[in-house]
Scaffold this active site. Structure first.
Site, PDB file in Angstrom:
ATOM      1  N   ASP A   5      -9.513   6.883  35.405  1.00 26.51           N
ATOM      2  CA  ASP A   5      -8.330   6.229  34.833  1.00 26.51           C
ATOM      3  C   ASP A   5      -7.229   6.155  35.886  1.00 26.51           C
ATOM      4  O   ASP A   5      -6.174   6.785  35.759  1.00 26.51           O
ATOM      5  CB  ASP A   5      -7.856   6.999  33.585  1.00 26.51           C
ATOM      6  CG  ASP A   5      -8.838   6.879  32.432  1.00 26.51           C
ATOM      7  OD1 ASP A   5      -9.507   5.828  32.327  1.00 26.51           O
ATOM      8  OD2 ASP A   5      -8.955   7.827  31.646  1.00 26.51           O
ATOM      9  N   LYS A  38     -16.775   6.803  34.609  1.00 27.84           N
ATOM     10  CA  LYS A  38     -16.460   5.694  33.703  1.00 27.84           C
ATOM     11  C   LYS A  38     -15.430   4.793  34.385  1.00 27.84           C
ATOM     12  O   LYS A  38     -14.372   5.248  34.817  1.00 27.84           O
ATOM     13  CB  LYS A  38     -15.887   6.220  32.380  1.00 27.84           C
ATOM     14  CG  LYS A  38     -15.561   5.136  31.374  1.00 27.84           C
ATOM     15  CD  LYS A  38     -15.357   5.715  29.984  1.00 27.84           C
ATOM     16  CE  LYS A  38     -13.955   6.114  29.672  1.00 27.84           C
ATOM     17  NZ  LYS A  38     -13.045   4.991  29.406  1.00 27.84           N
ATOM     18  N   ASP A  44     -17.017   0.508  31.189  1.00 28.23           N
ATOM     19  CA  ASP A  44     -16.410   0.496  29.848  1.00 28.23           C
ATOM     20  C   ASP A  44     -15.496  -0.723  29.700  1.00 28.23           C
ATOM     21  O   ASP A  44     -14.283  -0.599  29.718  1.00 28.23           O
ATOM     22  CB  ASP A  44     -15.637   1.814  29.651  1.00 28.23           C
ATOM     23  CG  ASP A  44     -15.156   1.982  28.228  1.00 28.23           C
ATOM     24  OD1 ASP A  44     -15.693   1.314  27.320  1.00 28.23           O
ATOM     25  OD2 ASP A  44     -14.229   2.792  28.018  1.00 28.23           O
ATOM     26  N   LYS A 104     -15.820  -2.983  27.109  1.00 26.57           N
ATOM     27  CA  LYS A 104     -15.688  -3.325  25.675  1.00 26.57           C
ATOM     28  C   LYS A 104     -15.695  -4.841  25.470  1.00 26.57           C
ATOM     29  O   LYS A 104     -14.730  -5.450  25.000  1.00 26.57           O
ATOM     30  CB  LYS A 104     -14.421  -2.700  25.090  1.00 26.57           C
ATOM     31  CG  LYS A 104     -14.414  -1.171  25.162  1.00 26.57           C
ATOM     32  CD  LYS A 104     -13.281  -0.574  24.365  1.00 26.57           C
ATOM     33  CE  LYS A 104     -13.296   0.933  24.357  1.00 26.57           C
ATOM     34  NZ  LYS A 104     -12.990   1.576  25.650  1.00 26.57           N
ATOM     35  N   ASP A 149     -17.010 -11.450  22.808  1.00 24.70           N
ATOM     36  CA  ASP A 149     -16.893 -12.893  23.057  1.00 24.70           C
ATOM     37  C   ASP A 149     -18.070 -13.585  22.362  1.00 24.70           C
ATOM     38  O   ASP A 149     -18.831 -12.944  21.639  1.00 24.70           O
ATOM     39  CB  ASP A 149     -16.895 -13.165  24.578  1.00 24.70           C
ATOM     40  CG  ASP A 149     -16.061 -14.399  24.939  1.00 24.70           C
ATOM     41  OD1 ASP A 149     -16.228 -15.430  24.254  1.00 24.70           O
ATOM     42  OD2 ASP A 149     -15.267 -14.331  25.889  1.00 24.70           O
ATOM     43  N   GLU A 179     -23.372 -16.103  24.009  1.00 25.32           N
ATOM     44  CA  GLU A 179     -23.855 -16.559  25.317  1.00 25.32           C
ATOM     45  C   GLU A 179     -23.031 -15.938  26.460  1.00 25.32           C
ATOM     46  O   GLU A 179     -23.577 -15.529  27.490  1.00 25.32           O
ATOM     47  CB  GLU A 179     -23.812 -18.095  25.374  1.00 25.32           C
ATOM     48  CG  GLU A 179     -24.274 -18.708  26.687  1.00 25.32           C
ATOM     49  CD  GLU A 179     -25.740 -18.401  27.035  1.00 25.32           C
ATOM     50  OE1 GLU A 179     -26.501 -17.955  26.153  1.00 25.32           O
ATOM     51  OE2 GLU A 179     -26.105 -18.593  28.220  1.00 25.32           O
ATOM     52  N   THR A 185     -10.724   4.576  17.995  1.00 21.97           N
ATOM     53  CA  THR A 185     -10.041   5.694  17.327  1.00 21.97           C
ATOM     54  C   THR A 185      -8.549   5.401  17.132  1.00 21.97           C
ATOM     55  O   THR A 185      -7.881   6.092  16.371  1.00 21.97           O
ATOM     56  CB  THR A 185     -10.222   7.002  18.115  1.00 21.97           C
ATOM     57  OG1 THR A 185      -9.984   6.739  19.489  1.00 21.97           O
ATOM     58  CG2 THR A 185     -11.605   7.571  17.930  1.00 21.97           C
ATOM     59  N   ARG A 195      -8.784  14.431  31.612  1.00 19.10           N
ATOM     60  CA  ARG A 195      -7.671  15.275  32.051  1.00 19.10           C
ATOM     61  C   ARG A 195      -8.007  16.741  32.275  1.00 19.10           C
ATOM     62  O   ARG A 195      -7.476  17.338  33.221  1.00 19.10           O
ATOM     63  CB  ARG A 195      -6.489  15.103  31.078  1.00 19.10           C
ATOM     64  CG  ARG A 195      -5.785  13.770  31.317  1.00 19.10           C
ATOM     65  CD  ARG A 195      -4.907  13.353  30.181  1.00 19.10           C
ATOM     66  NE  ARG A 195      -5.691  12.866  29.051  1.00 19.10           N
ATOM     67  CZ  ARG A 195      -5.165  12.303  27.974  1.00 19.10           C
ATOM     68  NH1 ARG A 195      -3.851  12.165  27.883  1.00 19.10           N
ATOM     69  NH2 ARG A 195      -5.938  11.866  27.002  1.00 19.10           N
TER      70      ARG A 195
HETATM   71  O1  C5P Z   1     -10.346  13.648  28.496  1.00 16.92           O
HETATM   72  P1  C5P Z   1      -9.321  12.541  28.393  1.00 16.92           P
HETATM   73  O2  C5P Z   1      -8.582  12.564  27.084  1.00 16.92           O
HETATM   74  O3  C5P Z   1      -8.387  12.523  29.570  1.00 16.92           O
HETATM   75  O4  C5P Z   1     -10.167  11.195  28.432  1.00 16.92           O
HETATM   76  C1  C5P Z   1      -9.537   9.975  28.316  1.00 16.92           C
HETATM   77  C2  C5P Z   1     -10.574   8.893  28.462  1.00 16.92           C
HETATM   78  O5  C5P Z   1     -11.393   8.810  27.309  1.00 16.92           O
HETATM   79  C3  C5P Z   1      -9.955   7.526  28.661  1.00 16.92           C
HETATM   80  O6  C5P Z   1     -10.732   6.834  29.646  1.00 16.92           O
HETATM   81  C4  C5P Z   1     -10.101   6.860  27.333  1.00 16.92           C
HETATM   82  O7  C5P Z   1     -10.268   5.470  27.435  1.00 16.92           O
HETATM   83  C5  C5P Z   1     -11.380   7.496  26.796  1.00 16.92           C
HETATM   84  N1  C5P Z   1     -11.449   7.420  25.341  1.00 16.92           N
HETATM   85  C6  C5P Z   1     -10.627   8.140  24.523  1.00 16.92           C
HETATM   86  N2  C5P Z   1     -10.738   8.072  23.159  1.00 16.92           N
HETATM   87  C7  C5P Z   1     -11.604   7.262  22.630  1.00 16.92           C
HETATM   88  C8  C5P Z   1     -12.442   6.492  23.416  1.00 16.92           C
HETATM   89  C9  C5P Z   1     -12.341   6.601  24.802  1.00 16.92           C
HETATM   90  O8  C5P Z   1      -9.766   8.871  25.005  1.00 16.92           O
HETATM   91  N3  C5P Z   1     -11.712   7.223  21.325  1.00 16.92           N
END
Ligand code: C5P
Length: 240
Positions: free
Chosen positions: A13, A35, A63, A65, A68, A71, A119, A216
């Site tokens: 990130d 990711k 990732d 997502k 569309d 095709e 989420t 994190r």
């Molecule tokens: O462990 P941490 O909270 O730092 O992870 C954040 C990562 O997890 C981000 O890349 C975020 O897009 C992904 N993520 C999320 N919650 C979700 C789906 C993916 O935090 N429901």
């Protein structure tokens, strides 16, 4: 043979190839996958995928997502497959045809993961989007329906909250992959940051998660390499 470190997906990130390179060099041998999300992919393009592949054994979870017409999604999935990424995400909320197109396009070279319900989406959002009351009052029912559809379309799995893993495995079978974010090791004080529902790495694998997205707690640790190793040990212990 899947090793404990292979369960760990580290989200890059960050906004630049240089910053990403720092974590790629540091963690390539400590985790299973990086990711790459929209920000980094828009900034760096396929070069970032190559950087990861050149650095070691860690694979790429793209990732993006996708959402569309079938095709377009098929062609994008084909391009991702040709880059050799391990997983590509596609929204489940559109149509079965779009999911099937993603799977067809991937031609078995990349696993398609469905995003069931973000989420960040609340029950109110579901109701105001015009869904039937049964889904507005029970978002989990919509997650289950979309996971089942992803399975029928040939997706390899879904991204889901740790609390939904057991339900997804019941609906879709044990082999259907569940990728879980919101992981917080106990030694990190279970800080939730902006995650509302969290699980420890051990709880997540015991619940059946196949991959854990852990950002994190590794990135912000004094020693990210040691943090990743400690998490691998915890996973190893949990797996027995
Ligand atoms: O462990 P941490 O909270 O730092 O992870 C954040 C990562 O997890 C981000 O890349 C975020 O897009 C992904 N993520 C999320 N919650 C979700 C789906 C993916 O935090 N429901």
């Amino acid at each position: 043979m899947k090793k404990p470190k292979d369960y760990i997906i580290f989200p890059l990130d960050v906004s630049s190839r240089e910053e990403a390179g720092h974590y790629i060099r540091l963690l390539s041998h400590e985790i299973g996958m990086f990711k790459v999300g929209l920000e980094l992919f828009i900034t760096c393009g396929p070069a970032i995928v190559k950087d990861i592949h050149d650095a070691g054994e860690a694979r790429v979870f793209l990732d993006l997502k996708l959402h569309d017409i079938p095709e377009t999604v098929k062609r994008a999935a084909r391009a991702a497959g040709e880059m050799g990424v391990r997983f590509l995400t596609v929204h489940c909320g559109e149509s079965m045809r779009m999911l099937t197109a993603a799977v067809d396009g991937s031609a078995g070279k990349t696993g398609i993961l469905g995003v069931t319900v973000l989420t960040s989406v609340s029950a109110d959002d579901i109701r105001s989007a015009g869904f039937r009351d049964e889904f507005g009052s029970d978002v989990t029912a919509l997650v289950a329906k979309r996971a089942a559809q992803a399975k029928d379309a040939g997706c390899e799995g879904v991204v889901s909250s740790g609390l939904e893993v057991a339900m997804i495995k019941t609906v879709c079978g044990a082999d259907f992959i569940s990728v879980t974010p919101g992981i917080r090791p106990a030694w990190d004080g279970m800080k939730t940051d902006d995650q509302s529902r969290v699980a420890t790495p051990a709880q997540a694998v015991l619940n059946g998660s196949d991959y854990l997205v852990i950002g994190r707690p590794i990135r912000d640790a004094k020693d990210p390499v040691q943090a990743a190793r400690t998490i691998s040990e915890e996973i190893q212990t949990a797996l027995g």
